[in-house]
Motif scaffolding. Structure first.
Motif, mmCIF file in Angstrom:
data_model
loop_
_atom_site.group_PDB
_atom_site.id
_atom_site.type_symbol
_atom_site.label_atom_id
_atom_site.label_comp_id
_atom_site.label_asym_id
_atom_site.label_seq_id
_atom_site.Cartn_x
_atom_site.Cartn_y
_atom_site.Cartn_z
ATOM 1 N N TYR A 15 3.336 4.993 7.627
ATOM 2 C CA TYR A 15 1.957 5.367 7.272
ATOM 3 C C TYR A 15 1.303 4.311 6.385
ATOM 4 O O TYR A 15 0.102 4.384 6.134
ATOM 5 C CB TYR A 15 1.938 6.732 6.589
ATOM 6 C CG TYR A 15 2.071 7.865 7.581
ATOM 7 C CD1 TYR A 15 0.970 8.619 7.958
ATOM 8 C CD2 TYR A 15 3.297 8.160 8.169
ATOM 9 C CE1 TYR A 15 1.083 9.645 8.888
ATOM 10 C CE2 TYR A 15 3.427 9.182 9.105
ATOM 11 C CZ TYR A 15 2.319 9.911 9.459
ATOM 12 O OH TYR A 15 2.436 10.921 10.393
ATOM 13 N N ALA A 16 2.080 3.358 5.926
ATOM 14 C CA ALA A 16 1.524 2.228 5.170
ATOM 15 C C ALA A 16 1.525 0.945 5.980
ATOM 16 O O ALA A 16 1.047 -0.082 5.512
ATOM 17 C CB ALA A 16 2.312 2.015 3.878
ATOM 18 N N THR B 270 5.505 3.700 -1.925
ATOM 19 C CA THR B 270 6.196 2.866 -0.946
ATOM 20 C C THR B 270 7.301 2.039 -1.597
ATOM 21 O O THR B 270 8.392 1.866 -1.028
ATOM 22 C CB THR B 270 5.180 1.939 -0.251
ATOM 23 O OG1 THR B 270 4.199 2.743 0.425
ATOM 24 C CG2 THR B 270 5.850 1.013 0.745
ATOM 25 N N THR C 274 -0.116 9.727 1.762
ATOM 26 C CA THR C 274 -1.518 10.015 2.010
ATOM 27 C C THR C 274 -1.680 11.429 2.542
ATOM 28 O O THR C 274 -0.696 12.085 2.919
ATOM 29 C CB THR C 274 -2.082 9.027 3.053
ATOM 30 O OG1 THR C 274 -1.355 9.209 4.292
ATOM 31 C CG2 THR C 274 -1.930 7.577 2.583
ATOM 32 N N SER D 189 2.457 2.590 -6.242
ATOM 33 C CA SER D 189 2.636 2.880 -4.823
ATOM 34 C C SER D 189 4.015 3.476 -4.594
ATOM 35 O O SER D 189 5.029 2.844 -4.903
ATOM 36 C CB SER D 189 2.469 1.613 -3.986
ATOM 37 O OG SER D 189 2.804 1.853 -2.631
ATOM 38 N N ASN E 218 -1.403 -2.426 7.003
ATOM 39 C CA ASN E 218 -2.347 -2.701 5.922
ATOM 40 C C ASN E 218 -1.918 -3.969 5.188
ATOM 41 O O ASN E 218 -0.742 -4.153 4.893
ATOM 42 C CB ASN E 218 -2.412 -1.531 4.935
ATOM 43 C CG ASN E 218 -2.895 -0.255 5.586
ATOM 44 O OD1 ASN E 218 -3.922 -0.241 6.249
ATOM 45 N ND2 ASN E 218 -2.142 0.825 5.396
ATOM 46 N N PRO F 101 0.826 -1.205 0.000
ATOM 47 C CA PRO F 101 0.000 0.000 0.000
ATOM 48 C C PRO F 101 0.863 1.259 0.000
ATOM 49 O O PRO F 101 2.042 1.215 0.375
ATOM 50 C CB PRO F 101 -0.814 -0.120 1.296
ATOM 51 C CG PRO F 101 0.024 -0.994 2.179
ATOM 52 C CD PRO F 101 0.741 -1.952 1.268
ATOM 53 N N ASP F 102 0.274 2.379 -0.405
ATOM 54 C CA ASP F 102 0.998 3.637 -0.549
ATOM 55 C C ASP F 102 1.039 4.401 0.773
ATOM 56 O O ASP F 102 0.018 4.580 1.430
ATOM 57 C CB ASP F 102 0.323 4.501 -1.620
ATOM 58 C CG ASP F 102 1.266 5.522 -2.227
ATOM 59 O OD1 ASP F 102 2.280 5.862 -1.601
ATOM 60 O OD2 ASP F 102 0.982 5.980 -3.348
ATOM 61 N N TYR F 103 2.242 4.848 1.153
ATOM 62 C CA TYR F 103 2.391 5.667 2.355
ATOM 63 C C TYR F 103 1.946 7.112 2.121
ATOM 64 O O TYR F 103 1.595 7.821 3.074
ATOM 65 C CB TYR F 103 3.860 5.678 2.814
ATOM 66 C CG TYR F 103 4.695 6.723 2.085
ATOM 67 C CD1 TYR F 103 4.830 8.020 2.565
ATOM 68 C CD2 TYR F 103 5.323 6.430 0.870
ATOM 69 C CE1 TYR F 103 5.572 8.975 1.875
ATOM 70 C CE2 TYR F 103 6.056 7.366 0.188
ATOM 71 C CZ TYR F 103 6.182 8.646 0.692
ATOM 72 O OH TYR F 103 6.888 9.605 0.004
#
Length: 234
Positions: free
Chosen positions: A70-71, A89, A48, A87, A74, A44-46
């Protein structure tokens, strides 16, 4: 680093990413360098709104390790190698892997491996030197953001001329990668119009992107060598 044999595309990222950081991603199971490079890791992408809001309030949070947190927690979006999802990340992890492999900072690696050989004289990883006088007139919080650390998912301040120099060195002179690796980089293995850090559309390739207060796009028409660069301060 791959061309020199120091890195293998199908090596597991846990060879360089320690257990403390990997734990936040369930141990990074089965994820390789190739998965990170092609956006096929499922991570997932950090990047945000929560991350941006927090880092603007507290610049001390602007580190790759904190950004990745932040990812954390998940689940993978899909099994590694099975799908495509863009992503940031992925490339923050690649930046950390470069640092672990070379013993240099991300800024130092970029200077030695990219900026110097491509003759990019007006480019640097932000946070590694003061902002130039020509930097756009932006809000104080935005300016502070670019005085702190840039990560492996970009993190570079450059002129349009230097962006064009990079594309010329990479794809026309082929002075940054040997032809075999350049072919791998520009292969759309997953059918998503994406290679390794490059968007592919027939004879045209490039990449769009953006960060706080800025957006950019660059396209190269490979048959003619024509390069178009757009940099916008929002």
């Amino acid at each position: 680093r791959v061309a020199g044999g120091d890195l293998r595309l199908d090596a597991p990222v846990t060879r360089w990413i320690g257990p403390d950081l990997a734990e936040g991603f369930d141990g990074l199971p089965g994820i390789t360098l190739r998965h990170l490079l092609t956006m096929r890791s499922g991570l997932p992408d950090y990047y945000t709104d929560d991350y941006l809001d927090d880092v603007l309030d507290n610049p001390a949070l602007q580190t790759p390790q904190t950004a990745l947190s932040y990812a954390h927690g998940n689940a993978l979006l899909f099994g590694p190698g099975t799908r495509f999802d863009y992503s940031n990340t992925n490339y923050v992890l690649l930046g950390l892997i470069l640092e672990a492999e070379t013993g240099l900072s991300y800024a130092q690696v970029m200077q030695r491996e990219v900026f110097d050989p491509a003759r990019m004289t007006d480019s640097f990883v932000f946070g590694s030197r003061p902002l130039p006088a020509s930097f756009a007139d932006v809000l104080r919080a935005v300016r502070a953001y670019y005085q702190n650390a840039g990560f492996g998912d970009g993190g570079v301040i450059a002129t349009a001329q230097d962006v064009a120099r990079f594309y010329h060195a990479l794809f026309r002179d082929q002075s940054l990668l040997p032809p075999a690796l350049l072919s791998v980089m520009t292969t759309d293995a997953g059918g998503a119009g994406y290679g390794m850090g490059i968007e592919l559309d027939g004879p045209i390739l490039g990449h769009s992107g953006g960060d706080l207060g800025f957006s950019s796009d660059v396209r190269l028409h490979r048959p003619s060598g024509t390069i178009a660069v757009m940099l916008v301060a929002e």
